[in-house]
Design a protein around this motif. Structure first.
Motif, short mmCIF file in Angstrom:
data_model
loop_
_atom_site.label_atom_id
_atom_site.label_comp_id
_atom_site.label_asym_id
_atom_site.label_seq_id
_atom_site.Cartn_x
_atom_site.Cartn_y
_atom_site.Cartn_z
N HIS A 269 1.09 5.32 3.14
CA HIS A 269 0.57 6.61 3.60
C HIS A 269 -0.04 7.40 2.45
O HIS A 269 -1.11 7.99 2.58
N LEU A 270 0.65 7.41 1.31
CA LEU A 270 0.11 8.12 0.16
C LEU A 270 -1.20 7.51 -0.32
O LEU A 270 -2.16 8.23 -0.63
N ASN A 273 -4.20 7.75 2.53
CA ASN A 273 -4.66 9.12 2.74
C ASN A 273 -4.91 9.89 1.44
O ASN A 273 -5.16 11.09 1.48
N LYS A 274 -4.81 9.18 0.30
CA LYS A 274 -5.10 9.78 -1.00
C LYS A 274 -4.26 11.05 -1.23
O LYS A 274 -4.77 12.10 -1.61
N LYS A 275 -2.97 10.91 -0.99
CA LYS A 275 -2.06 12.03 -1.21
C LYS A 275 -1.63 12.04 -2.68
O LYS A 275 -1.02 11.09 -3.16
N MET A 277 0.59 13.40 -5.58
CA MET A 277 1.89 14.05 -5.71
C MET A 277 2.10 14.68 -7.08
O MET A 277 3.10 15.35 -7.29
N PRO A 326 4.05 19.80 -3.88
CA PRO A 326 3.82 19.01 -2.66
C PRO A 326 4.91 17.98 -2.44
O PRO A 326 5.41 17.35 -3.38
N VAL A 328 6.06 14.84 0.65
CA VAL A 328 5.69 14.08 1.85
C VAL A 328 6.97 13.50 2.45
O VAL A 328 7.74 12.83 1.75
N LYS A 349 1.94 22.00 5.42
CA LYS A 349 0.50 21.82 5.20
C LYS A 349 -0.10 20.97 6.31
O LYS A 349 -1.12 21.34 6.90
N GLU A 350 0.48 19.82 6.58
CA GLU A 350 0.04 18.92 7.65
C GLU A 350 1.27 18.30 8.29
O GLU A 350 2.30 18.11 7.64
N ASP A 401 3.26 16.67 5.39
CA ASP A 401 2.98 17.16 4.04
C ASP A 401 3.44 18.60 3.94
O ASP A 401 2.96 19.46 4.69
#
Length: 653
Positions: A269-270, A273-275, A277, A326, A328, A349-350, A401
């Motif tokens: 997921h990270l 979705n280019k999360k 951290m 942040p 997740v 956030k999301e 998020d």
């Protein structure tokens, strides 16, 4: 999708340039062509039915999936790659597979497949090297095909640079044709080996293009393959957590398969979705004002949706965005549980989160983007029965998020913005009132008063204990001081007694004669000294001795003066010492008894106490006695000073 895309990228150019290969295996190529087309169509159907994540929630509704796919650029690209350009065979002939060049438009799908495989594999470094080798092979393959086509255009065997004449049996084989061209292309790109010099303009242009490609692409990749891999790892480690170390740790400790799948899903997921951290570490090299502007531009839309921050000053937002962290959370994971100690508040956030009961099934409410929670446990709301404990169970429905804000950071920021703090406390009071966890003002004040009274009593008890300890220490100090003074006084008296004994032994003969004479003058001198006039008594004594006392009387008076001065010195230095005072009283009483006896004897001697005239010889003896008296007095004063200095040093120690 890897097979059909790689097939089209390799075979289309091969069949276009090597016509003999294309015609020799034409049924095989046509079969593979339409199998790849069928896989393209199947991929479109699967894409329509593939769910996507919306705020961390997987969307599976077919209507929404169709709408999203049909209105995307990806659908147009996929449709263009399946256009029936094969009908152009009837125009250009079956030996021109270049009509299928639109099939190369599916290349982004290949990159997507490679990225997904890289996130799933347990050996990403090996996979990256393999992917790099595949790209190099395709590049050399294309260059070899173009070299053979250029040689065909110029003429086989026309010079040493082009491919040799195919009419020769040695170079007529199709395998020999392809391998020779591939070897020649690899030599150019790797700049290894001696290639023939070009003769024609077309050959020069081809070599220039190949050398530029070799310098700009292949040489840099092959020459720095280690740096490429390390830079890729460094980049991934900066933007995303190091998945390789976690996987190795899980394997070494034999973690359950279910937990490993959850961890892999979180990493995917990270990555997909280019999360990011580790924003603070990435931007730490920038100045503070630039970091603030970047953080505001990235996170301001999220903060503006939070009700408490909608009417706040911009400076408050700038303070908060730098302190947000942040986080997740995976599907089904609890963000906080009821009763836990709260150290931070969260801003969504999301994603979506559910407020659930203790059983984990019943949902009371659903929190979405822009909501915040956890502020009750980190605010000191008066009357809060739960204190700093969590009041609800919050669980993530999908991938969520969140931004977390610690208690210390929130307190520091809100201390400068009292309006926002008051608003946040009011919201907390409303929530506590609805939950029935807010105490009444009277009960709260009473409990606070009881707490204050308890604290005061505890402080009083502590004060009494400290006072007792202080008094004990003072008594010990006073006792030590008295013992020291008594010891020093005893040493002083011993020194004085030794000096008196030495003086008496040296003048024993003279003192024996002086005891029988001058009794009246000696009594008068003692009386004046008792009245506190030491200096006047000394002068009167000298005068009276000049009128009627002999040298023996002077010697006696000198002894008395020495004893008296020593006594006064002891009284001034060791005042309050009981043992010294007792010795002094005994000596005074003894001396008074002796004086009374001498006085009674002197009454029977007329003329001695009336100040009769003395012969000149007596005057000389009197003067010598006075000198001896003065010398004895100086010695006594010196000994007194020495004793005082020693006593002072003893007291200091």
């Amino acid at each position: 999708m890897i097979f059909p895309i790689v097939y089209n990228w390799v075979i289309i150019i091969l069949r276009t340039c090597f016509t003999a290969i294309a015609l020799s295996y034409l049924p095989v190529w046509l079969t593979l062509d339409y199998v790849s087309d069928l896989m393209y169509m199947l991929d479109m159907i699967i894409t329509v039915h593939t769910g996507y994540l919306d705020q961390g929630i997987l969307i599976k509704d077919l209507t929404q999936l169709k709408t999203r796919y049909l209105h995307s650029k990806r659908f147009l690209r996929d449709l263009a790659s399946l256009l029936p350009t094969d009908f152009l065979y009837f125009v250009f002939g079956i030996q021109t597979p270049l009509v299928r060049i639109n099939r190369l438009l599916r290349l982004p799908r290949l990159n997507e497949a490679m990225d997904r495989m890289e996130t799933r594999t347990s050996y990403p470094n090996t996979f990256r090297i393999s992917k790099l080798m595949i790209y190099i092979f395709v590049l050399i393959h294309w260059n070899a095909c173009l070299y053979f086509a250029l040689s065909n255009y110029i003429g086989f065997g026309s010079d040493l640079w082009v491919y040799p004449n195919i009419t020769t049996a040695e170079f007529a084989s199709m395998r020999r044709q392809y391998f020779y061209c591939f070897w020649f292309s690899a030599q150019i790109f790797t700049t290894v080996g001696d290639t023939p010099l070009p003769k024609r303009e077309e050959e020069y242009l081809f070599m220039i293009a190949d050398l530029l490609i070799a310098v700009l692409v292949f040489a840099s990749i092959v020459g720095n393959v280690g740096n490429v891999i390390s830079s890729l790892r460094d980049r991934d480690n900066v933007f995303f957590p190091n998945h390789e170390l976690v996987k190795a740790y899980l394997r070494s400790h034999h973690i359950s398969k279910e937990l490993r799948q959850r961890i892999d899903s979180w990493y995917q997921h990270l990555h997909i979705n280019k999360k990011i951290m580790r924003e603070n570490e990435i931007l730490q090299q920038l100045p503070v004002h630039l970091r603030t502007e970047i953080a505001v531009s990235v996170h301001l839309p999220t903060l503006s949706k939070v009700t408490i921050f909608q009417s706040c000053e911009k400076s408050l937002l700038e303070e908060l965005v730098l302190k947000l962290t942040p986080q997740v959370f995976s599907p089904g994971e609890y963000v906080c549980r009821k009763g836990d100690v709260g150290h931070e508040m969260y801003i969504i956030k999301e994603g979506k989160l559910a407020v659930v009961a203790d059983d984990g099934v019943t949902e009371f409410a659903v929190l979405s983007e822009g909501n915040f929670f956890g502020e009750i446990s980190i605010l000191n709301i008066k009357g809060n029965k739960s204190g700093n404990r969590r009041t609800a169970n919050i669980r993530s429905i999908g991938f969520s998020d969140l931004f977390s804000l610690s208690k210390e950071d929130l307190t520091d920021v809100l201390s400068e913005f009292p309006a926002a703090k008051h608003h946040l406390e009011e919201k907390g009071r409303q929530i506590l009132t609805k939950m029935g966890m807010l105490e009444e003002n009277g009960e709260g004040e009473q409990k606070e008063a009881e707490k204050v009274e308890t604290k005061i009593k505890r402080l009083e008890r502590n004060l009494e204990v400290l006072q007792t300890k202080l008094a004990r220490l003072m008594m010990e100090l006073e006792s030590s001081n008295c013992k020291m003074q008594a010891r020093v006084a005893q040493l002083g008296w011993e020194v004085a007694a030794m000096e008196i004994q030495l003086a008496e032994e040296g003048e024993e003969g003279e003192t024996a004669q002086g005891r029988s004479e001058g009794v009246g003058g000696e009594v008068e001198w003692e009386r004046e000294e008792a009245e506190g006039e030491e200096e006047e008594g000394s002068d009167a004594k000298v005068k009276k001795q000049g009128h009627g006392e002999d040298s023996n009387d002077v010697t006696k008076e000198g002894d008395g003066e020495s004893i008296k001065s020593t006594k006064e010195d002891g009284e001034r230095i060791f005042e309050g010492d009981e043992s010294g005072l007792k010795d002094l009283d005994d000596q005074e009483k003894k001396k008074e008894d002796d004086e009374e006896k001498n006085q009674e004897k002197g009454d029977d001697r007329p003329g001695k106490a009336d100040g009769a005239e003395i012969e000149p010889e007596d005057e000389k003896e009197e003067k010598s006695g006075e000198r001896e008296f003065e010398e004895g007095r100086e010695k006594a004063e010196d000994s007194k000073k020495i004793g005082m200095e020693q006593n002072d040093e003893g007291q200091k120690k």
